[in-house]
Design a protein around this motif. Structure first.
Motif: not given
Length: 133
Positions: A66, A39, A62-63, A59, A34, A21, A8-9
């Motif tokens: 991770h 933020e 970012k996923v 976004a 997304q 997410q 998750n963000h």
């Protein structure tokens, strides 16, 4: 037995709407749409397709980060675009720039509206972690 890894963000919408997410199950990562959130989870760049697209790709990255995977492992994507005929060329240019020579299966849908007023783009996708990075 497959393990599940949820990402998750940490934005309010995740608990407000009751979703994650992304969920990794086995070798696949299924990623929710997304979009252009900052933020704090606030929608940004209303009615600015180019700025929203850039932030949406951020976004997505970012996923991917991770899970330690890359854009080359995205196997399919769905783009939801408001005013598709007006924004189709910019979406195509952004897609080519984001993926380079990689070509995931893609579906582009023209929609009348998305979650936030002025939201013009949302992208969901699937990643296969077994593909080469």
């Amino acid at each position: 037995m497959a393990t599940i890894d949820v990402f998750n963000h940490d934005v309010p919408a995740e608990s407000d709407f009751g979703y994650s997410q992304a969920i990794k199950s086995g070798d696949l990562i299924h990623v929710s749409g997304q979009l252009s959130l900052d933020e704090a989870g606030e929608f940004r760049h209303a009615d600015d397709f180019a700025a929203q697209l850039t932030r949406t790709y951020d976004a997505m990255d970012k996923v991917l980060a991770h899970y330690g995977v890359t854009r080359n492992q995205i196997v399919s994507q769905t783009l939801y675009v408001v005013n598709l005929w007006r924004n189709a060329e910019a979406a195509a240019e952004g897609n080519r720039a984001y993926f380079g020579d990689h070509r995931p299966a893609s579906t582009v849908l023209g929609v009348t509206e998305l979650t936030f007023p002025g939201q013009l783009i949302e992208i969901s996708f699937v990643v296969d972690t077994k593909l080469p990075a």
